[in-house]
Design a protein around this motif. Structure first.
Motif, PDB file in Angstrom:
ATOM      1  N   LYS A 192     -63.114 -15.657  21.885  1.00  0.00           N
ATOM      2  CA  LYS A 192     -62.930 -16.259  20.557  1.00  0.00           C
ATOM      3  C   LYS A 192     -64.046 -15.813  19.612  1.00  0.00           C
ATOM      4  O   LYS A 192     -63.790 -15.444  18.462  1.00  0.00           O
ATOM      5  CB  LYS A 192     -62.921 -17.775  20.697  1.00  0.00           C
ATOM      6  N   PRO A 216     -54.388 -20.092  27.517  1.00  0.00           N
ATOM      7  CA  PRO A 216     -53.505 -20.633  26.467  1.00  0.00           C
ATOM      8  C   PRO A 216     -54.226 -20.937  25.155  1.00  0.00           C
ATOM      9  O   PRO A 216     -53.626 -20.888  24.090  1.00  0.00           O
ATOM     10  CB  PRO A 216     -52.956 -21.926  27.090  1.00  0.00           C
ATOM     11  N   LEU A 217     -55.526 -21.216  25.220  1.00  0.00           N
ATOM     12  CA  LEU A 217     -56.289 -21.504  23.999  1.00  0.00           C
ATOM     13  C   LEU A 217     -56.450 -20.261  23.127  1.00  0.00           C
ATOM     14  O   LEU A 217     -56.758 -20.356  21.946  1.00  0.00           O
ATOM     15  CB  LEU A 217     -57.689 -22.029  24.361  1.00  0.00           C
ATOM     16  N   TYR A 219     -54.061 -17.848  22.789  1.00  0.00           N
ATOM     17  CA  TYR A 219     -52.788 -17.312  22.311  1.00  0.00           C
ATOM     18  C   TYR A 219     -52.658 -17.275  20.785  1.00  0.00           C
ATOM     19  O   TYR A 219     -52.017 -16.382  20.254  1.00  0.00           O
ATOM     20  CB  TYR A 219     -51.621 -18.090  22.936  1.00  0.00           C
ATOM     21  N   PRO A 220     -53.250 -18.242  20.049  1.00  0.00           N
ATOM     22  CA  PRO A 220     -53.121 -18.165  18.585  1.00  0.00           C
ATOM     23  C   PRO A 220     -53.673 -16.867  17.988  1.00  0.00           C
ATOM     24  O   PRO A 220     -53.305 -16.496  16.880  1.00  0.00           O
ATOM     25  CB  PRO A 220     -53.920 -19.374  18.089  1.00  0.00           C
ATOM     26  N   TYR A 221     -54.540 -16.190  18.705  1.00  0.00           N
ATOM     27  CA  TYR A 221     -55.129 -14.951  18.162  1.00  0.00           C
ATOM     28  C   TYR A 221     -54.297 -13.718  18.506  1.00  0.00           C
ATOM     29  O   TYR A 221     -54.589 -12.632  18.020  1.00  0.00           O
ATOM     30  CB  TYR A 221     -56.565 -14.773  18.689  1.00  0.00           C
ATOM     31  N   TYR A 222     -53.323 -13.870  19.377  1.00  0.00           N
ATOM     32  CA  TYR A 222     -52.493 -12.752  19.820  1.00  0.00           C
ATOM     33  C   TYR A 222     -51.231 -12.676  18.972  1.00  0.00           C
ATOM     34  O   TYR A 222     -50.631 -13.704  18.701  1.00  0.00           O
ATOM     35  CB  TYR A 222     -52.143 -12.940  21.301  1.00  0.00           C
TER      36      TYR A 222
ATOM     37  N   LEU B 168     -45.469 -20.282  25.537  1.00  0.00           N
ATOM     38  CA  LEU B 168     -46.880 -20.017  25.233  1.00  0.00           C
ATOM     39  C   LEU B 168     -47.075 -19.505  23.815  1.00  0.00           C
ATOM     40  O   LEU B 168     -48.057 -19.845  23.155  1.00  0.00           O
ATOM     41  CB  LEU B 168     -47.453 -19.015  26.237  1.00  0.00           C
ATOM     42  N   SER B 169     -46.136 -18.662  23.363  1.00  0.00           N
ATOM     43  CA  SER B 169     -46.385 -18.059  22.052  1.00  0.00           C
ATOM     44  C   SER B 169     -45.721 -18.784  20.892  1.00  0.00           C
ATOM     45  O   SER B 169     -45.958 -18.413  19.746  1.00  0.00           O
ATOM     46  CB  SER B 169     -45.995 -16.575  22.063  1.00  0.00           C
ATOM     47  N   ASN B 172     -46.778 -23.703  22.110  1.00  0.00           N
ATOM     48  CA  ASN B 172     -48.206 -23.772  22.455  1.00  0.00           C
ATOM     49  C   ASN B 172     -49.062 -23.264  21.302  1.00  0.00           C
ATOM     50  O   ASN B 172     -50.040 -23.894  20.900  1.00  0.00           O
ATOM     51  CB  ASN B 172     -48.461 -22.944  23.721  1.00  0.00           C
ATOM     52  N   MET B 173     -48.644 -22.106  20.757  1.00  0.00           N
ATOM     53  CA  MET B 173     -49.410 -21.511  19.660  1.00  0.00           C
ATOM     54  C   MET B 173     -49.405 -22.420  18.429  1.00  0.00           C
ATOM     55  O   MET B 173     -50.437 -22.597  17.772  1.00  0.00           O
ATOM     56  CB  MET B 173     -48.831 -20.150  19.304  1.00  0.00           C
ATOM     57  N   ALA B 174     -48.241 -23.003  18.132  1.00  0.00           N
ATOM     58  CA  ALA B 174     -48.148 -23.897  16.965  1.00  0.00           C
ATOM     59  C   ALA B 174     -49.109 -25.083  17.135  1.00  0.00           C
ATOM     60  O   ALA B 174     -49.863 -25.423  16.211  1.00  0.00           O
ATOM     61  CB  ALA B 174     -46.723 -24.392  16.813  1.00  0.00           C
ATOM     62  N   LYS B 176     -51.768 -25.267  19.116  1.00  0.00           N
ATOM     63  CA  LYS B 176     -53.161 -24.814  19.118  1.00  0.00           C
ATOM     64  C   LYS B 176     -53.635 -24.476  17.705  1.00  0.00           C
ATOM     65  O   LYS B 176     -54.765 -24.754  17.328  1.00  0.00           O
ATOM     66  CB  LYS B 176     -53.326 -23.583  20.014  1.00  0.00           C
ATOM     67  N   ARG B 177     -52.745 -23.826  16.945  1.00  0.00           N
ATOM     68  CA  ARG B 177     -53.121 -23.480  15.563  1.00  0.00           C
ATOM     69  C   ARG B 177     -53.382 -24.744  14.757  1.00  0.00           C
ATOM     70  O   ARG B 177     -54.356 -24.814  14.005  1.00  0.00           O
ATOM     71  CB  ARG B 177     -52.035 -22.636  14.903  1.00  0.00           C
ATOM     72  N   LEU B 180     -56.676 -26.037  15.824  1.00  0.00           N
ATOM     73  CA  LEU B 180     -57.788 -25.225  15.320  1.00  0.00           C
ATOM     74  C   LEU B 180     -58.035 -25.472  13.839  1.00  0.00           C
ATOM     75  O   LEU B 180     -59.184 -25.564  13.394  1.00  0.00           O
ATOM     76  CB  LEU B 180     -57.511 -23.731  15.566  1.00  0.00           C
TER      77      LEU B 180
END
Lengths: 300, 206
Positions: A192, A216-217, A219-222, B168-169, B172-174, B176-177, B180
């Motif tokens: 990160k 999984p933490l 994944y938002p960057y991928y 996951l994408s 999960n991503m939603a 996590k975003r 964040l």
């Protein structure tokens, strides 16, 4: 135990099973596949294949910065990734710059150099093909500094040689001199921080490997900020499989992640089995409670 | 005064570096790099402080708590051995005593402790993953699908992999975003409070 209903007693026993029984099952689920050398074939998923393809596409002599951002506790999970990436980089004749944001990373660099580069690629020359820059304190602050000036922080390599006396460091100015950054670990500081303070501001491709719990933490960057990710043993096994597919000669080399997938698979089957059993007993117990309530209501 | 000076330093540095971020010039870059150097220096100076704090606490534990004396002794002994064997630069080369201790003592110990997690996760999953409500059922179903990706399922393996990839994408991503962004906004609010001297817990107790 319910003497009137022995069947229910059995389910109650299962529902309140001693955790040591579960530990025993997990123990056997790990030990037996290890003894039988049971392993599974793996196909690289897109997120892993992206890392493989990026390294594969780099021309000979490209500069890859590999940051060892992990400690001894995650060695079984992260080391197979490092081994596979180092083999791939050596095979592609890439220049490998190894550094660490974690204090323990320094030792792990020395081990990786000895076990993979020096043993399997003895023709590689230290300082020309690979270098150990060691550990520097500062976490993301260090990334911030080397983004503009690498030699401000690294005046010597880990062996104490003047940095300008190391041939492959001569044309390195800052992080932008690298073609790819690989951060291995997943904790703090790790992938990160490399994305936020190195890759994004410097427009440098960042990829990495992380433990299964932290993957999984990330994944938002991928795929925009993190071009690929090896997640846990499975990610490492997928990378090893891709490497063997691309370079069949590596089939005879050690592939610990593929070997570890056997025990991991069986352990997961056991966990899934216990979850199913747990839910069956839960529903039977709930149905019985509802029945008892109903009967109680009728008596009232 | 002991509390006022750090508060003024934080106020000035906070305002200067917020403004600096929005000024793209060499002077601004210089101030930023100079500040970064200071961060590094302070970080390095914190290391001996940490060592002193660890030694003092462990020593006091050994003196005051007879039941924990053995463990405190082992801790201090381990610290002394690793420090003494790792003093020279050569000790970081493969084959040295320090590296042998690292490879054959520290790595197995820490990896073993970490691997115990598998047993506790299995036990916790058995007791916690119950379809008690709609939300719990969704969580159970998702966990089930993600776990199944590690199990060879023959012809449906590819379908499961695709489903896991989607989980996951996308969801999960939603999530996590969202987290964040929330954490980022919270961090900004906390930073403003620290710069203005409203939040002072980082100074410790008087």
């Amino acid at each position: 135990m319910n003497p009137d209903n022995p069947k229910m007693g059995f389910f109650e026993t299962i529902a309140n099973i001693d955790r040591r029984v579960i530990f025993l099952f997990i123990g056997f689920a790990v030990i037996i596949p290890v003894l039988l050398s049971f392993s599974c074939t793996e196909e690289a998923t897109p997120i892993v294949q992206a890392v493989y393809d990026e390294i594969e596409s780099l021309p000979e002599g490209s500069k890859v910065l590999i940051s060892f951002d992990y400690g001894p506790s995650t060695v079984p999970e992260v080391q197979p990734m490092i081994d596979a990436l180092l083999r791939h980089s050596c095979e592609k004749n890439l220049k490998m710059y190894m550094m660490a944001l974690w204090g323990t990373g320094h030792n792990l660099i020395s081990e990786s150099m000895q076990d993979i580069i020096e043993k399997e690629f003895p023709h590689k020359i230290y300082g020309v093909d690979y270098v150990n820059l060691g550990y520097k304190a500062g976490n993301q602050g260090l990334i911030n500094v080397i983004l503009t000036d690498m030699k401000k922080m690294y005046t010597t390599d880990a062996r104490g040689s003047e940095i300008d006396a190391v041939p492959m460091m001569v044309d390195i100015r800052n992080l932008k001199s690298f073609d790819l950054i690989l951060s291995m670990g997943g904790g703090f500081p790790g992938i990160k921080e490399w994305v936020l303070f190195g890759g994004d501001p410097g427009n440098i491709p960042v990829a990495g490997g992380a433990t299964a719990v932290s993957a999984p933490l990330l994944y938002p960057y991928y795929p925009r900020q993190l071009l690929g990710l090896l997640g846990g043993i499975k990610g490492a096994a997928e990378y090893e499989s891709a490497l063997i597919k691309g370079y069949p000669k590596f089939k005879t080399h050690s592939h610990p992640a593929i070997d570890m997938m056997g025990p991991q698979t069986v352990a997961h089957i056991v966990i899934v089995f216990f979850i199913v059993i747990g839910n069956i007993t839960f529903f039977i117990g709930r149905k019985r409670e509802e029945g008892e309530k109903r009967e109680g209501g009728v008596i009232k | 005064m002991r509390r006022q000076i750090p508060l003024y330093i934080v106020l000035v540095c906070g305002i200067v570096f917020v403004i600096q971020f929005f000024i793209p010039s060499h002077e601004s870059e210089f101030i930023f790099e100079y500040g970064q150097d200071w961060v590094m220096v302070i970080g390095i100076l914190a290391l001996p402080l940490g060592i002193w704090s660890y030694l003092r606490k462990t020593w006091l534990t050994a003196v005051k708590k007879p039941k924990e004396r053995f463990f405190a002794g082992v801790s201090l002994f381990g610290f002394a051995i690793m420090m003494l064997t790792g003093l020279k630069r050569e000790s970081l080369m493969a084959g040295s005593l320090y590296m042998e201790l690292f490879e054959y003592v520290l790595i197995p110990i820490q990896a073993t402790i970490f691997s115990l997690l598998a047993f506790y996760i299995a036990s916790a999953a058995y007791r916690a993953f119950r379809a008690r409500s709609v939300i719990a059922t969704m969580l159970l179903g998702t966990a089930f699908i993600v776990m199944l990706r590690l199990i060879p399922l023959g012809p449906i393996s590819d379908v499961n992999q695709a489903l896991v990839g989607w989980i996951l994408s996308v969801p999960n991503m939603a999530a996590k975003r969202g987290l964040l962004i929330g954490i980022g906004l919270g961090a900004i609010a906390t930073c403003i409070k620290i710069i203005l001297g409203i939040e002072r817990t980082y100074l410790g107790r008087d």
